[in-house]
Each structure stands twice: as structure tokens, then as C-alpha cells.
Design a protein around this motif. Sequence first.
Motif, short mmCIF file in Angstrom:
data_model
loop_
_atom_site.label_atom_id
_atom_site.label_comp_id
_atom_site.label_asym_id
_atom_site.label_seq_id
_atom_site.Cartn_x
_atom_site.Cartn_y
_atom_site.Cartn_z
N ARG A 1 -78.10 14.19 -27.33
CA ARG A 1 -76.98 13.46 -27.15
C ARG A 1 -76.72 12.25 -28.07
O ARG A 1 -75.80 11.86 -28.46
N LEU A 2 -77.90 11.85 -28.19
CA LEU A 2 -78.04 10.64 -29.14
C LEU A 2 -78.68 10.65 -30.45
O LEU A 2 -78.63 9.51 -31.04
N THR A 3 -78.72 11.76 -30.90
CA THR A 3 -79.29 11.89 -32.32
C THR A 3 -78.48 11.49 -33.46
O THR A 3 -79.13 11.09 -34.48
N GLU A 4 -77.12 11.39 -33.15
CA GLU A 4 -76.28 10.95 -34.47
C GLU A 4 -75.97 9.65 -34.44
O GLU A 4 -75.02 9.14 -35.18
N PHE A 5 -76.52 8.67 -33.58
CA PHE A 5 -76.25 7.30 -33.39
C PHE A 5 -77.29 6.45 -34.43
O PHE A 5 -78.43 6.55 -34.23
N ASP A 6 -76.62 5.40 -34.80
CA ASP A 6 -77.33 4.24 -35.59
C ASP A 6 -77.85 3.10 -34.62
O ASP A 6 -79.13 2.51 -34.88
N VAL A 7 -77.07 3.06 -33.59
CA VAL A 7 -77.42 1.82 -32.69
C VAL A 7 -77.26 2.17 -31.44
O VAL A 7 -76.13 2.78 -31.15
N LEU A 8 -78.12 1.88 -30.63
CA LEU A 8 -77.87 2.18 -29.05
C LEU A 8 -78.01 0.68 -28.31
O LEU A 8 -78.74 -0.13 -28.49
N VAL A 9 -77.28 0.83 -27.27
CA VAL A 9 -77.24 -0.45 -26.19
C VAL A 9 -77.52 -0.04 -24.95
O VAL A 9 -76.55 0.59 -24.36
N ALA A 10 -78.64 -0.49 -24.46
CA ALA A 10 -79.26 0.12 -23.23
C ALA A 10 -79.25 -0.75 -22.25
O ALA A 10 -79.62 -1.82 -22.44
N MET A 11 -78.85 -0.32 -20.96
CA MET A 11 -78.79 -1.50 -19.65
C MET A 11 -80.31 -1.49 -19.46
O MET A 11 -80.94 -0.40 -19.33
N ARG A 12 -80.82 -2.61 -19.15
CA ARG A 12 -82.29 -2.68 -18.89
C ARG A 12 -82.80 -1.84 -17.88
O ARG A 12 -82.36 -1.81 -16.81
N GLU A 13 -83.75 -1.23 -18.43
CA GLU A 13 -84.57 -0.22 -17.46
C GLU A 13 -83.71 1.03 -16.68
O GLU A 13 -84.20 1.03 -15.66
N ARG A 14 -83.04 1.37 -17.35
CA ARG A 14 -82.12 2.59 -16.87
C ARG A 14 -82.70 3.72 -17.77
O ARG A 14 -83.50 4.61 -17.45
N THR A 15 -82.05 3.95 -18.96
CA THR A 15 -82.56 5.04 -19.76
C THR A 15 -83.97 4.83 -20.29
O THR A 15 -84.03 3.53 -20.89
N ARG A 16 -84.74 5.62 -20.43
CA ARG A 16 -86.38 5.18 -20.87
C ARG A 16 -86.37 5.48 -22.44
O ARG A 16 -85.88 6.91 -22.65
N PHE A 17 -87.18 4.92 -22.94
CA PHE A 17 -87.41 5.18 -24.46
C PHE A 17 -88.71 4.96 -24.78
O PHE A 17 -89.20 4.14 -25.40
N PRO A 18 -89.69 6.18 -24.47
CA PRO A 18 -91.05 6.10 -24.69
C PRO A 18 -91.12 6.79 -26.42
O PRO A 18 -90.10 6.81 -26.94
N ALA A 19 -92.22 6.50 -26.64
CA ALA A 19 -92.55 6.94 -28.14
C ALA A 19 -92.07 8.20 -28.56
O ALA A 19 -91.46 8.41 -29.82
N ASP A 20 -92.11 9.41 -27.62
CA ASP A 20 -91.64 10.66 -28.20
C ASP A 20 -90.40 10.92 -28.33
O ASP A 20 -89.63 11.75 -29.16
N VAL A 21 -89.39 9.99 -27.49
CA VAL A 21 -88.16 9.92 -27.71
C VAL A 21 -87.71 9.24 -28.89
O VAL A 21 -86.83 9.62 -29.78
N LEU A 22 -88.21 7.97 -29.07
CA LEU A 22 -87.87 7.16 -30.28
C LEU A 22 -88.14 7.97 -31.55
O LEU A 22 -87.44 7.83 -32.70
#
Length: 314
Positions: A42-63
Motif C-alpha cells: 500500500r505504501l510503496t509509491e509514497f515519498d513521504v509518510l506521516v505516521a501517528m505515534r506508535e500505531r503503524t510499525r516501521f521496523p528495518a525490514d519494512v523500511l
Amino acid sequence: MRIAILDDYQNVAREYADWGSLNARVEVIHDPFPDTETLVARLTEFDVLVAMRERTRFPADVLRRLDRLQLLVTTGPANAVIDIPAARGLGITVCGTRPPFASDTSELAWALILAAVRHVPAETRLVREGGWQMSVGSGLAGKTLGLLGLGRTGSRVARVGQAFNMETIAWSQNLTTEKAAEHGVTVVSKQELFARSDVLSVHLVLSDRSRGLVGAGELASMKPSALLVNTSRGPIVDEDALVHALQERTIGGAALDVFGTEPLPERHVLRTLENVVITPHLGYVTQGSYKVFYEEAVEDIAAFAAGKPIRVVE
């Protein structure tokens, strides 16, 4: 530039900032992602993401799999579910905002406490169904308020307890007698905190030291009439042990705003227990905090686009 605003459960992000000033394509995503594969796709085409604190997780394998991502903005000055070193290594800038207002969570803690001790949810439901009075509430004056943590939120909760003429006691690993005295609070041992408190409110930051700090032993030492309140982070309390204590009624009840898994699974047992007052992580969900979060997120993006990032999370 393509920007995705994540975790906007209430569909309000556009109301709190001038996103049009960025001259970019902005998309709002309301629902949480069910799994990592869906998130990445879902997010692969975005340049910028705005995430609400501690909801969606962004570990190394996702980044690593978000090839276009250049900037990740988190609301608040830090976000425990973003792997900051991994982002830095991948050339992804992470920026934050000011924290939510300190009063927000302390106010919610008291909303939960009062709702629980006066049985407000059950009585509201009864009146809507045509009934009238089913419970006898308990007062707070003369009771003991225990604070597990006496930082900026815990100390505010203590002051309100004192206004209700409650005795206030506290414990945390680093709390000193002198620091507690500044807030009119008495330092006790951890064991004494759990044994003496009529209302025990959790106000610790989640860390390796605090994870699971409230376990079966601590719950067993509480009064059978005591109320456990958690507006900090779910994993500080052993959720299985808490459910058992609530089902067996070895404590009086719980008032909870945070959980081990969020959103709380639809069929989770905590949704069904009558001795629980429950809210969906509303501690920092106020108009004031959202205005700060989203206005400063727009500022972060504009500064990054100009080549001068601000509020970089290190």
C-alpha cells in the motif's frame, strides 16, 4: 511528491493543517494495516509518510522495502515503533513534532477513574434501555491513590487525587523521596504501592525495564476492591494476568486506554468484561494535540522539501 497520512482513524487530519500549502499529492489512510505485506504494497509509491505515534510499525525490514520513501514524519518527538538507525542507514530522514499536551492523558485518566468508581458506563446503558439505578458507587475521599511513575503525567494525576482528598503514594525505579515530596506524594516500596492502593494508576514509559512490570504477583497483592488504571502503554501490564484477575474478581476492576495489540482485536475478552471501563487509546487524542501534530508535520515536510530538515529524530 506523494504524501500519505497514516493512522487517521477519525478522518480528521485534513482539518488540522494546511496540507494544500505543500503543493503535493496527499492521501489519507484511515484503517490500520492487517499485515506487513499489505503495508508495504500500500505504501510503496509514497515519498513521504506521516505516521501517528506508535500505531503503524516501521521496523528495518519494512523500511528496506519502501524504495521511494525519503521522509518519515512521526507525531511527537519520538516513536518507539520506528527503527531510527535503520532509517538513517537507508537514507530516510525521520522528523517529529512537539509532544502532546501533558494534561491530555492525565485528564483521560481521571475520566476513566471517575467512570469506573461511579459505574457510569453501566448506568448510562441502563438509562438508555429504560431502566433506573442499578449500582452503588464508591467515593474517593480518604482513599489511597497509587502512582506507578511520577513524571509529568503521573504528577498531574496526583494533584487531582489530592484535590479529591486522597492520600497519594508512588513508586518507580528511580523515584526519590525528595522528588516525590515536590508533588506532595509519599514514596513507598513497589510491594506497598500495590498492597495499599485503592486506585493504582500506571504512568511509566514503555521500556525493557517496564515491560510486564505489572504481573500476576503484583495483581495478586492488590486489594480485592482496587481499581487498576492504565493510560500509558499496554505491555507494561501482563494482559493475560490482568484478564485472569478480572475474571476471578481478585481485583475490583480496571480502567484501560492502552493494550498489547492495538486496535484491540474485535473478539478480545477485554471488550466483554463488565468490571472494565475501556477506551480506544484516547489519551493524546484531543483537538489541541492534533493541531500541534499535523501543523508541525506540514512544517517538517516543507522544510525537508526545501533541503533544510527540522526536528530530525536522532
